[in-house]
Structures are given as C-alpha cells and as structure tokens.
Design an enzyme around this catalytic site. Structure first.
Site, PDB file in Angstrom:
ATOM      1  N   GLU A   1       0.832  -1.280   0.012  1.00 53.03           N
ATOM      2  CA  GLU A   1      -0.102   0.137   0.134  1.00 53.03           C
ATOM      3  C   GLU A   1       0.925   1.365   0.055  1.00 53.03           C
ATOM      4  O   GLU A   1       0.499   2.257   0.512  1.00 53.03           O
ATOM      5  CB  GLU A   1      -1.060  -0.087   0.944  1.00 53.03           C
ATOM      6  CG  GLU A   1      -1.871  -1.283   0.931  1.00 53.03           C
ATOM      7  CD  GLU A   1      -3.276  -1.054   1.900  1.00 53.03           C
ATOM      8  OE1 GLU A   1      -3.611  -0.037   2.099  1.00 53.03           O
ATOM      9  OE2 GLU A   1      -3.888  -2.318   1.995  1.00 53.03           O
TER      10      GLU A   1
HETATM   11  N1  COS Z   1      -5.937  11.700  -3.427  1.00 52.22           N
HETATM   12  C1  COS Z   1      -6.558  12.249  -4.942  1.00 52.22           C
HETATM   13  N2  COS Z   1      -6.118  12.240  -5.922  1.00 52.22           N
HETATM   14  C2  COS Z   1      -4.685  11.908  -6.277  1.00 52.22           C
HETATM   15  C3  COS Z   1      -3.853  11.577  -5.140  1.00 52.22           C
HETATM   16  C4  COS Z   1      -4.809  11.254  -3.491  1.00 52.22           C
HETATM   17  N3  COS Z   1      -4.230  10.799  -2.541  1.00 52.22           N
HETATM   18  N4  COS Z   1      -2.711  11.406  -5.226  1.00 52.22           N
HETATM   19  C5  COS Z   1      -2.793  11.717  -6.539  1.00 52.22           C
HETATM   20  N5  COS Z   1      -3.700  12.261  -6.879  1.00 52.22           N
HETATM   21  C6  COS Z   1      -4.450  12.504  -8.461  1.00 52.22           C
HETATM   22  C7  COS Z   1      -3.506  13.811  -8.644  1.00 52.22           C
HETATM   23  O1  COS Z   1      -4.316  14.810  -8.175  1.00 52.22           O
HETATM   24  C8  COS Z   1      -3.546  13.730 -10.123  1.00 52.22           C
HETATM   25  O2  COS Z   1      -4.629  14.299 -10.829  1.00 52.22           O
HETATM   26  P1  COS Z   1      -4.825  15.825 -11.418  1.00 52.22           P
HETATM   27  O3  COS Z   1      -3.772  15.475 -12.456  1.00 52.22           O
HETATM   28  O4  COS Z   1      -6.258  15.563 -11.904  1.00 52.22           O
HETATM   29  O5  COS Z   1      -4.824  16.673 -10.444  1.00 52.22           O
HETATM   30  C9  COS Z   1      -3.322  12.233 -10.533  1.00 52.22           C
HETATM   31  O6  COS Z   1      -3.665  11.633  -9.358  1.00 52.22           O
HETATM   32  C10 COS Z   1      -1.921  11.929 -10.673  1.00 52.22           C
HETATM   33  O7  COS Z   1      -1.004  12.300  -9.540  1.00 52.22           O
HETATM   34  P2  COS Z   1       0.534  12.328  -9.889  1.00 52.22           P
HETATM   35  O8  COS Z   1       0.893  13.316 -10.772  1.00 52.22           O
HETATM   36  O9  COS Z   1       1.151  12.895  -8.444  1.00 52.22           O
HETATM   37  O10 COS Z   1       0.953  11.053  -9.934  1.00 52.22           O
HETATM   38  P3  COS Z   1       2.539  10.277 -10.000  1.00 52.22           P
HETATM   39  O11 COS Z   1       2.750   9.506 -11.001  1.00 52.22           O
HETATM   40  O12 COS Z   1       3.447  11.496  -9.704  1.00 52.22           O
HETATM   41  O13 COS Z   1       2.389   9.180  -8.620  1.00 52.22           O
HETATM   42  C11 COS Z   1       2.120   8.756  -6.243  1.00 52.22           C
HETATM   43  C12 COS Z   1       1.968   9.719  -7.314  1.00 52.22           C
HETATM   44  C13 COS Z   1       3.872   8.265  -6.561  1.00 52.22           C
HETATM   45  C14 COS Z   1       1.896   9.406  -5.105  1.00 52.22           C
HETATM   46  C15 COS Z   1       1.529   7.565  -6.703  1.00 52.22           C
HETATM   47  O14 COS Z   1       1.762   6.925  -8.122  1.00 52.22           O
HETATM   48  C16 COS Z   1       1.518   6.591  -5.886  1.00 52.22           C
HETATM   49  O15 COS Z   1       0.870   6.603  -4.715  1.00 52.22           O
HETATM   50  N6  COS Z   1       2.243   5.399  -6.055  1.00 52.22           N
HETATM   51  C17 COS Z   1       2.158   4.026  -5.082  1.00 52.22           C
HETATM   52  C18 COS Z   1       1.126   3.341  -5.206  1.00 52.22           C
HETATM   53  C19 COS Z   1       1.024   2.064  -4.330  1.00 52.22           C
HETATM   54  O16 COS Z   1       0.533   2.749  -3.061  1.00 52.22           O
HETATM   55  N7  COS Z   1       1.180   1.141  -4.639  1.00 52.22           N
HETATM   56  C20 COS Z   1       1.160  -0.026  -3.916  1.00 52.22           C
HETATM   57  C21 COS Z   1       0.014  -1.037  -4.545  1.00 52.22           C
HETATM   58  S1  COS Z   1      -1.325  -1.406  -3.379  1.00 52.22           S
HETATM   59  S2  COS Z   1      -0.840  -2.819  -2.544  1.00 52.22           S
END
Ligand code: COS
Length: 379
Positions: A363
């Site tokens: 996660e």
């Molecule tokens: N809540 C709502 N929207 C979100 C958000 C959140 N917590 N985090 C990101 N978003 C939205 C952003 O606002 C953006 O949308 P808009 O362009 O419309 O504003 C979109 O999602 C993309 O966000 P961002 O550009 O930040 O994406 P990145 O590719 O830079 O990735 C991270 C951001 C690294 C934070 C994300 O990819 C992530 O959390 N990765 C890990 C996933 C994970 O937990 N994997 C484990 C698998 S599940 S066991």
C-alpha cells in the site's frame, strides 16, 4: 484535546483483544508455517462485524468510526498480521471504495455481502511493472460499448484465491495516460479469469497472495466505479485510507512484540537477576515503548483526521511511514531480548519480525510515503 477513548471504543477494543487471544492465537504458528488461510477465523470476524466496520448499517456494516477500526486492527495485529491484512483490505480498500464511489446498485449487489463478511474482496492495482509507479498500467480494459474487455496480470494480490469480488484497475485509453484508467468490479468465476499460483512469502504467510490473470474477461459497463477515467483517482483516494489500516497493523505488530519482550524480560534470569534489571535490556524497553507511543499518536491522529473530514493524505502517509519503521525496529529488538528463544517459532517474536517487513512495502513503500509527505510539505 482529548486523548481518551469512548466507552464504545473501549468495548470494541476489548472484543478484538479477546478474539485475538482466544481465536487467533491458538493456530497462528501452524497457519504461518503451512501457509493456511484463516477461513474459519475470517467467518467469525465477519460475524463480529470486523469486515465492514465503517460501512453504513443500511449496507450491512457496523457503522463505526475509523478510530474503532484502527483499534481492532491493532489488537488483531498484535497476534496475527495475516488475519489483520484480510480485515484491512476488505475494510479500507474494498468496502470503503465501493461505499464512497460505487452506484446504489453496486452497493446493493456487492457491498452488503462484503460488509457482513459473507464474501471478501481484493484490490488489484499492482502489476509486474507497476507497483510504486502506479500510472504505468499494462492491464487494459478495452471499451466495447456495453462492456469492457479486460486483459492483463495483477501481482501480489491479498485474498487472491479466497475473494469473490475484485476491484481491478486497468487502462482504457492509453493516450489519456492516468486520466484514461478505470476501476472495474470483476466477479470470481468470470470467463477468462484465472488465479495464478500462491506466493511463498517471508511473512503474513496465512494470507493468500496470488497473481490474477485476465484473458478477454467481459466486464459489464455497470461494473465501472465512477465516471470514465476515474480509476487512478479512485486508487489514490482509496489507498490514502488503506495506509491508515496498514499503519495500525504495523502499530499492532510493534505492540505485540513489545508486550512479549516486556514479559520475557521480567521472567528470564541471567547473572542472578531478571534481565529487565540489566540496563542494556531496560533501555531497549524504554526505547520501544517511547517509539510505539509516538507511532500510536500519529496513527490515531490520521484516523481522527479521516473521521473529522480533514484531508488525511499527509497524516496517513506519516503514520504508515513511521509505524512501519517502528514495527521493524521493535520486532528486531524483541527477538534480541528473547536471545536464542527469539529465534524459535514458539516464542512468536520471529514471526512478528517477518510480518513487520511487509508494512514498509505494501500500500505504498516507505519511499512512496516520503514522496507523498515531501510533496505535501513543499506545496
Ligand atoms: N487523492 C486524490 N487524487 C490524487 C491523490 C490522492 N491521494 N494522489 C494523486 N492524485 C491525483 C493527482 O491529483 C493527479 O490528478 P490531477 O492531474 O487531475 O490533479 C493524479 O492523481 C496523478 O497524480 P501525480 O501526478 O501525483 O502522479 P504520480 O505519477 O506522480 O504518482 C504517487 C504519485 C507516487 C504518489 C502514486 O503513484 C502512488 O501513490 N504510488 C504508489 C502506489 C501504491 O501504493 N502502490 C502499492 C500497490 S497497492 S498494495
């Protein structure tokens, strides 16, 4: 500022503690060794209302707050993190995602059964090449008018072979990048849906982790969650709450190991006295206790933020980052305090140490939490 629990929260905490001691503890070593899914225990947790804790009672849930859920996660995780991850995924990812973003008919059809524990669910985001880099989805959901055609493989899926409902994240329109991703509800037994072999894991060995393979699986349009292209936001918003669940799991693992070490240190004698009388051991206990309390404050604060309607992206990420680090450090020290016995399965701390590691990975890894935290403070 009020740090006390309500009478209701104390009762729920007590119920989870009793359940963990009476029902989870007796078979936990065998389930870990043989990688046995706690089927009967999950059924009982459903009866106790632990599988849909925050779901509105009109959909079969317990209608409780996030802090109550955290307290239950903490108690279960002190004893059996394999069982608690099943609870966490079903509550934070599957039920919360469906209740918050699903249609009324999706809630009627799926949420009611999930919240009562009649069935359990999975959350399928990770892929062989898309774990942290979650926007790089290779699984495709091709729009065919009244349905999607799903193709691809999902990895490391908790509840993989035991679940009846799967929330699958997939790319519909590649040109739109993450705005072209959808979240679909897929039923077990759909044609073309295959469950891959079970993973042989370091920890949480009682939970069943599988790859799920989709070959031209037909998913009706009414099974899409939210508007077209909402899938990535769905995943991010859902995982933000999931991180509070995993943070509470880490807190429980740390506390379980600490309590065992404290008891052992007061019983075991060396150099003519209980080892807790040696400062080398007493100081370890002092550090463990302090770190666990600090982690607890972060975890409860993130649950409180969620209950208050505050943004909890930052507090949830900090809680998970810190609590998982504390879980790892505390369990290593608990093994050390147990000495040779710590290396033996009967004393439980080696299992807790192995279980702790995953809380720094799933996660969102610790590194991902630092991305979320640093972006939040820099923006
Ligand atoms: N809540 C709502 N929207 C979100 C958000 C959140 N917590 N985090 C990101 N978003 C939205 C952003 O606002 C953006 O949308 P808009 O362009 O419309 O504003 C979109 O999602 C993309 O966000 P961002 O550009 O930040 O994406 P990145 O590719 O830079 O990735 C991270 C951001 C690294 C934070 C994300 O990819 C992530 O959390 N990765 C890990 C996933 C994970 O937990 N994997 C484990 C698998 S599940 S066991």
């Amino acid at each position: 500022m009020d740090f006390s629990l309500t009478e209701e929260q104390k009762l729920i905490q007590r119920a989870a503690r009793d359940f963990a001691q009476n029902e989870l503890l007796p078979g936990v070593i065998e389930r870990d060794e043989k990688q046995l899914f706690p089927k009967e225990e999950v059924r009982k947790m459903g009866e106790l209302g632990f599988l849909g804790m925050m779901v509105n009672p009109k959909y079969g849930g317990s209608g409780l707050d996030t802090l109550s859920y955290v307290l239950v996660m903490e108690e279960l995780s002190k004893v059996d993190a394999s069982s608690s991850v099943i609870v966490s995924v079903n509550n934070s990812l599957v039920c919360w995602g469906l209740e918050t973003f699903g249609t009324e008919s999706q809630k009627e059809k799926y949420l009611k059964k999930l919240a009562t524990g009649e069935i359990i669910g999975t959350f399928c985001l990770s892929e062989p090449e898309a774990g942290s880099d979650a926007t790089s989805q290779k699984t495709t959901a091709t729009d065919k008018g009244d349905h999607y055609l799903l193709n691809g493989t999902k990895n490391w899926i908790t509840n993989g072979s035991s679940a009846d409902v799967h929330l699958v994240i997939a790319q519909t329109d590649k040109d739109k990048k993450y705005r072209g991703i959808n979240a679909l509800i897929v039923e077990k037994g759909s044609e073309g849906f295959e469950i891959g072999p079970k993973e042989n894991k370091l920890g949480i060995r009682g939970s069943d982790t599988h790859s799920l393979i989709f070959n031209d699986v037909k998913v009706p349009k009414e099974n899409r969650i939210g508007k077209d292209g909402f899938g990535f936001k769905f995943a991010m918003k859902t995982l933000a709450g999931g991180r509070i669940g995993i943070a509470s799991q880490a807190l429980g693992i740390a506390t379980g190991a600490y309590e065992l070490a404290l008891k052992y240190a007061q019983e075991r004698k060396a150099f003519g006295t209980e080892i807790s009388n040696h400062q080398a051991i007493a100081f370890k206990l002092a550090d463990m206790h302090t770190q666990i309390q600090a982690a607890r404050h972060l975890v409860y604060k993130s649950a409180w933020d969620k209950d208050m309607g505050n943004n909890y992206d930052l507090s949830g990420a900090m809680a998970k980052l810190y609590a998982s680090q504390v879980a790892m450090e505390t369990t290593i020290e608990a093994v050390q305090i147990h000495g040779g016995n710590g290396f033996v399965k009967d004393y439980h701390v080696e299992r807790l140490m192995r279980d702790a590691k995953i809380t720094q990975i799933y996660e969102g890894t610790s590194e991902i939490q630092k991305i979320v935290i640093s972006r939040s403070i820099l923006n």
